[in-house]
Each structure stands twice: as structure tokens, then as C-alpha cells.
Write an enzyme that holds these catalytic residues in place. Structure first.
Site, PDB file in Angstrom:
ATOM      1  N   ASP A   1       0.717  -0.964   0.016  1.00 45.10           N
ATOM      2  CA  ASP A   1      -0.092   0.045   0.114  1.00 45.10           C
ATOM      3  C   ASP A   1       0.944   1.203   0.086  1.00 45.10           C
ATOM      4  O   ASP A   1       0.885   2.109   0.906  1.00 45.10           O
ATOM      5  CB  ASP A   1      -0.921  -0.136   1.066  1.00 45.10           C
ATOM      6  CG  ASP A   1      -0.147  -0.056   2.609  1.00 45.10           C
ATOM      7  OD1 ASP A   1      -0.776   0.618   3.471  1.00 45.10           O
ATOM      8  OD2 ASP A   1       1.104  -0.470   2.804  1.00 45.10           O
TER       9      ASP A   1
ATOM     10  N   ASP B   1       6.783   1.180   1.811  1.00 49.49           N
ATOM     11  CA  ASP B   1       6.581   0.525   0.909  1.00 49.49           C
ATOM     12  C   ASP B   1       7.252   0.638   0.025  1.00 49.49           C
ATOM     13  O   ASP B   1       8.019  -0.231  -0.972  1.00 49.49           O
ATOM     14  CB  ASP B   1       5.172   0.298   0.696  1.00 49.49           C
ATOM     15  CG  ASP B   1       3.992   0.017   1.668  1.00 49.49           C
ATOM     16  OD1 ASP B   1       3.957   1.051   2.233  1.00 49.49           O
ATOM     17  OD2 ASP B   1       3.421  -1.023   1.747  1.00 49.49           O
TER      18      ASP B   1
ATOM     19  N   ASN C   1      -2.384   2.719   3.352  1.00 54.46           N
ATOM     20  CA  ASN C   1      -2.235   4.117   3.812  1.00 54.46           C
ATOM     21  C   ASN C   1      -3.066   5.121   3.033  1.00 54.46           C
ATOM     22  O   ASN C   1      -3.475   6.115   3.599  1.00 54.46           O
ATOM     23  CB  ASN C   1      -0.792   4.277   3.083  1.00 54.46           C
ATOM     24  CG  ASN C   1       0.231   3.635   4.181  1.00 54.46           C
ATOM     25  OD1 ASN C   1       0.259   3.684   5.316  1.00 54.46           O
ATOM     26  ND2 ASN C   1       1.272   2.932   3.298  1.00 54.46           N
TER      27      ASN C   1
ATOM     28  N   THR D   1       2.815  -5.898   2.602  1.00 57.68           N
ATOM     29  CA  THR D   1       3.212  -4.796   3.734  1.00 57.68           C
ATOM     30  C   THR D   1       2.295  -3.771   3.767  1.00 57.68           C
ATOM     31  O   THR D   1       2.470  -2.793   4.210  1.00 57.68           O
ATOM     32  CB  THR D   1       4.350  -4.108   3.167  1.00 57.68           C
ATOM     33  OG1 THR D   1       4.299  -3.629   1.701  1.00 57.68           O
ATOM     34  CG2 THR D   1       5.703  -5.152   3.002  1.00 57.68           C
TER      35      THR D   1
ATOM     36  N   PHE E   1      -1.103  -0.675  12.558  1.00 52.79           N
ATOM     37  CA  PHE E   1      -2.392  -0.277  11.380  1.00 52.79           C
ATOM     38  C   PHE E   1      -2.678  -1.476  10.468  1.00 52.79           C
ATOM     39  O   PHE E   1      -3.530  -1.521  10.090  1.00 52.79           O
ATOM     40  CB  PHE E   1      -1.717   0.932  10.834  1.00 52.79           C
ATOM     41  CG  PHE E   1      -2.454   1.555   9.660  1.00 52.79           C
ATOM     42  CD1 PHE E   1      -2.145   1.205   8.273  1.00 52.79           C
ATOM     43  CD2 PHE E   1      -3.527   2.136   9.697  1.00 52.79           C
ATOM     44  CE1 PHE E   1      -2.693   1.714   7.323  1.00 52.79           C
ATOM     45  CE2 PHE E   1      -4.348   2.664   8.709  1.00 52.79           C
ATOM     46  CZ  PHE E   1      -3.966   2.457   7.324  1.00 52.79           C
ATOM     47  N   ASN E   2      -1.529  -2.063   9.932  1.00 50.54           N
ATOM     48  CA  ASN E   2      -1.924  -3.072   8.826  1.00 50.54           C
ATOM     49  C   ASN E   2      -3.105  -3.928   9.382  1.00 50.54           C
ATOM     50  O   ASN E   2      -3.908  -4.653   8.843  1.00 50.54           O
ATOM     51  CB  ASN E   2      -0.748  -3.774   8.485  1.00 50.54           C
ATOM     52  CG  ASN E   2       0.081  -2.794   7.650  1.00 50.54           C
ATOM     53  OD1 ASN E   2      -0.188  -1.917   7.083  1.00 50.54           O
ATOM     54  ND2 ASN E   2       1.315  -3.290   7.144  1.00 50.54           N
TER      55      ASN E   2
ATOM     56  N   HIS F   1       9.516   0.316   8.273  1.00 53.56           N
ATOM     57  CA  HIS F   1       8.794  -0.925   8.537  1.00 53.56           C
ATOM     58  C   HIS F   1       9.140  -1.930   7.581  1.00 53.56           C
ATOM     59  O   HIS F   1       9.477  -3.071   7.840  1.00 53.56           O
ATOM     60  CB  HIS F   1       7.402  -0.730   8.673  1.00 53.56           C
ATOM     61  CG  HIS F   1       6.987   0.405   9.940  1.00 53.56           C
ATOM     62  ND1 HIS F   1       7.040   0.103  11.219  1.00 53.56           N
ATOM     63  CD2 HIS F   1       6.405   1.776   9.762  1.00 53.56           C
ATOM     64  CE1 HIS F   1       6.717   1.407  11.801  1.00 53.56           C
ATOM     65  NE2 HIS F   1       6.341   2.374  10.999  1.00 53.56           N
ATOM     66  N   ASP F   2       8.279  -1.482   6.410  1.00 53.84           N
ATOM     67  CA  ASP F   2       8.053  -2.615   5.494  1.00 53.84           C
ATOM     68  C   ASP F   2       9.263  -3.146   4.628  1.00 53.84           C
ATOM     69  O   ASP F   2       9.230  -4.548   4.361  1.00 53.84           O
ATOM     70  CB  ASP F   2       7.313  -2.061   4.079  1.00 53.84           C
ATOM     71  CG  ASP F   2       5.923  -1.642   4.590  1.00 53.84           C
ATOM     72  OD1 ASP F   2       5.349  -0.557   4.014  1.00 53.84           O
ATOM     73  OD2 ASP F   2       5.410  -2.233   5.775  1.00 53.84           O
TER      74      ASP F   2
HETATM   75  O1  RIB Z   1       2.059   0.357  10.742  1.00 51.95           O
HETATM   76  C1  RIB Z   1       3.274   0.439   9.695  1.00 51.95           C
HETATM   77  C2  RIB Z   1       2.513  -0.150   8.591  1.00 51.95           C
HETATM   78  O2  RIB Z   1       1.394   0.830   8.028  1.00 51.95           O
HETATM   79  C3  RIB Z   1       3.578   0.036   7.257  1.00 51.95           C
HETATM   80  O3  RIB Z   1       3.246  -1.069   6.477  1.00 51.95           O
HETATM   81  C4  RIB Z   1       3.124   1.158   6.869  1.00 51.95           C
HETATM   82  O4  RIB Z   1       3.576   1.499   5.228  1.00 51.95           O
HETATM   83  C5  RIB Z   1       1.628   1.253   6.815  1.00 51.95           C
HETATM   84  O5  RIB Z   1       1.050   0.603   5.970  1.00 51.95           O
HETATM   85 CA    CA Z   2       2.781  -0.673   4.108  1.00 53.70          CA
END
Ligand code: RIB
Ligand code: CA
Length: 311
Positions: free
Chosen positions: A12, A17, A41, A126, A166-167, A240-241
Site C-alpha cells: 500500500d 512500501d 495508507n 506490507t 495499522f496493517n 517498517h516494510d
Molecule cells: O504500521 C506500519 C505499516 O502501516 C506500514 O506498512 C506502513 O506502510 C503502513 O502500511
Molecule cells: Ca505498508
């Protein structure tokens, strides 16, 4: 040289990403079979546009298939507060990418590629897990043929609610399907991805790499670092990703624990929580290798080498 590992990146984009995609495309240990996009996102039309734009910047010509624009049950929630209205705010990107997404839904592309494979495709989600779960529900025959799913998501704490990352939070029902599927999982939650924070020094290091892609990543990081300071008062931007791809390239960079991870889909306060049984108190069968440690120097060296490899 061993045969490159076949991956489908489900994403996303999203600043991190995009960096994860850049790292994957630069390394000959991986072969990107396809990129699939999901709402996360930002809405899926924007994440798809961003994926195509990043492919243009790095000269990557692999199929990009647009996926789900909403979770399996809940209404869509986006994170434009972190990634901006476009989902990739910061760099000046060409408005229109050089090509369009293919005329196949991401879920159908995942099903087609995995069914046709020899069981040697790794899925690398991701963003929210909607596409992955929908593919498993639509065609259960793919489940035993997925080599591994390497996920950015979850944590023993949250960044969207106190309990949920979040994801996972966006589509906890999808996460439940994936985490209970029996497919081998490697999971990179906030416990390890917050150790991958791009600081001012990181940005300065990347700024000395004389390639267009390095310049693009520096522009991404300036924006991403600014929003992480404003929203979380962090001094760095967690990439993160990219932990998922870095793990596939060099697993020695990470410390992983084989644990049980269950997904909360009912809690008033804990909806979307990954219940990571680090102390094995449940006695439930471990279902994931969970990232707990990162060798930061190796991680940043890997990214720097990737950025320098783009001419
Ligand atoms: O919480 C972080 C994640 O949420 C990452 O993948 C960022 O790109 C968002 O998608
Ligand atoms: Ca992401």
C-alpha cells in the site's frame, strides 16, 4: 548462485512500501513475480498509482495488479496523516506513470500465480492483509502451495490503537484468516520495525549516494521523518516494510522467535491486536517466526548498497 526466490509484493505505497520495493528490485536473490496493491495508507487507486510510479523510477517492468479497496468486513480507514494525501507525499513525482495496472484483480493474480507455481512463491504483504485472505477464501487450493508469507504487521504494542498496529487493525478479520491458515509465517511487527528508524544521519549517508533512486529515497525520508516527528515525536522514520525484504535477502540480520500469534477480532479496546505469545503461556502451537531483534548496521548497509546499485 542459488535460484532467486520468487516473491509477490502486496503493498500500500506508502513511503516504506516504496523503499521495500526498491530494496527487492535491486537484489538478485529475489525475483519479483508481480506487485499487487491494496487500500491501506491511502485508497487503492492511489496505492496502485504509487506502485507504478516507483516502478518507473527504478525501471522495473513487472505486472502490477490492483486489489481490494476496502477490508473484508469493516469500512476502509486510511493513514494519510502519515503518508500524505497522495500516499507518497514529499518527492515530485510524474503525475502519470508510463503504464497502467494489468486488467486482472490482485486476488485473481495471486491465485493464478500460486496455483501455476511449484510451491515456490513467497507472498510479502506490507499493507492490510485483505488481498491475501480473499485469495485464500476464494481458492483454498493455494494455501498448501504458498512457500511462506513474510508480513509487516502487528506488534506487542500498537501504533493505531494502544493495542493494534495499522496493517492488522485495518482488516483484523483478514489477518485472522492468514494467521490461522497454516502457511509458514515470518512476521515483522513494531517490536523490530521500530529498530529500523532512518535518522538524520541515515538520510545524510543516503544523500551522498550519487544515484537518482537514492535522491528519491532521501526525498521520501525527509517527508516520512517529518510526519513521524509530528505524530509520534520520533527522531527517526521507521522503515517498517523493508524489514520483510531485508529478511528474505539476509535472515541473519534479524533475531526471530518461533511463537504463537493470534489475532483479536472482537475486543472493544484490543480489536486488531496481534496476541504474541512470547513466553509460550498459552501452550498453543507456534504459527509464526516473529522478529524481535535487528542488526541495524547490516540493515542500513543493505539499503545503502541497493541505492548505490541503481545507475
Ligand atoms: O504500521 C506500519 C505499516 O502501516 C506500514 O506498512 C506502513 O506502510 C503502513 O502500511
Ligand atoms: Ca505498508
Amino acid at each position: 548462485m542459488m535460484n532467486p526466490r520468487k516473491v509477490i509484493l502486496d503493498c500500500d505505497p506508502g513511503h516504506d512500501d516504496a523503499i521495500s520495493l526498491i530494496l527487492a528490485a535491486a537484489n538478485d536473490k529475489l525475483k519479483i513475480e508481480a506487485i499487487t496493491t491494496v487500500a491501506g495508507n491511502v485508497e487503492v487507486d492511489k496505492t496502485t498509482l504509487n506502485a507504478l510510479r516507483v516502478c518507473d523510477i527504478i525501471g522495473l517492468d513487472v505486472p502490477v495488479a490492483e486489489g481490494s479497496n476496502r477490508p473484508m468486513v469493516n469500512e476502509r480507514q486510511i493513514a494519510e496523516s502519515i503518508h500524505g494525501d497522495s500516499g507518497l507525499d514529499g518527492p515530485n513525482l510524474p503525475e502519470v506513470p508510463s503504464r497502467k495496472a494489468i486488467d486482472q484483480h490482485a486476488v485473481d493474480l495471486i491465485i493464478e500465480k500460486v496455483l501455476a507455481s511449484d510451491g515456490d512463491i513467497t507472498l510479502v504483504p506490507t499493507g492490510p492483509l485483505t488481498n491475501i485472505a480473499m485469495a485464500m477464501v476464494k481458492e483454498p487450493k493455494i494455501v498448501p502451495k504458498i512457500q511462506e508469507i513474510v508480513i509487516m504487521g502487528g506488534g506487542t504494542f500498537g501504533n493505531w490503537t494502544p493495542a493494534a498496529e495499522f496493517n492488522i487493525w485495518v482488516d483484523a478479520e483478514a489477518a485472522k484468516v492468514v494467521f490461522e491458515s497454516g502457511v509458514p509465517l515470518a512476521v515483522f511487527g513494531l517490536d523490530v520495525t521500530h529498530q529500523a528508524q532512518a535518522t538524520a544521519e541515515t538520510i545524510e549517508r543516503f544523500g551522498k549516494i550519487d544515484t537518482k533512486v537514492a535522491e528519491f529515497v532521501v526525498e521520501l525520508l525527509h517527508f516520512f521523518k517529518k510526519t513521524y516527528k509530528e505524530v509520534f515525536d520520533f527522531d527517526g522514520a521507521p522503515i517498517h516494510d523493508a524489514c520483510t525484504v531485508a529478511y528474505l535477502i539476509d535472515p541473519s540480520i534479524f533475531e526471530m522467535k518461533h511463537v504463537r500469534v493470534d489475532i483479536e477480532t472482537k475486543g472493544e479496546f484490543a480489536y486488531g491486536m496481534t496476541c504474541v505469545d512470547l513466553l509460550s503461556v498459552t501452550g498453543r502451537e507456534p504459527n509464526a517466526y516473529y522478529g524481535v531483534g535487528l542488526q541495524q548496521e547490516k540493515f542500513w548497509d543493505l539499503l545503502a548498497e541497493a541505492l548505490a546499485s541503481y545507475k
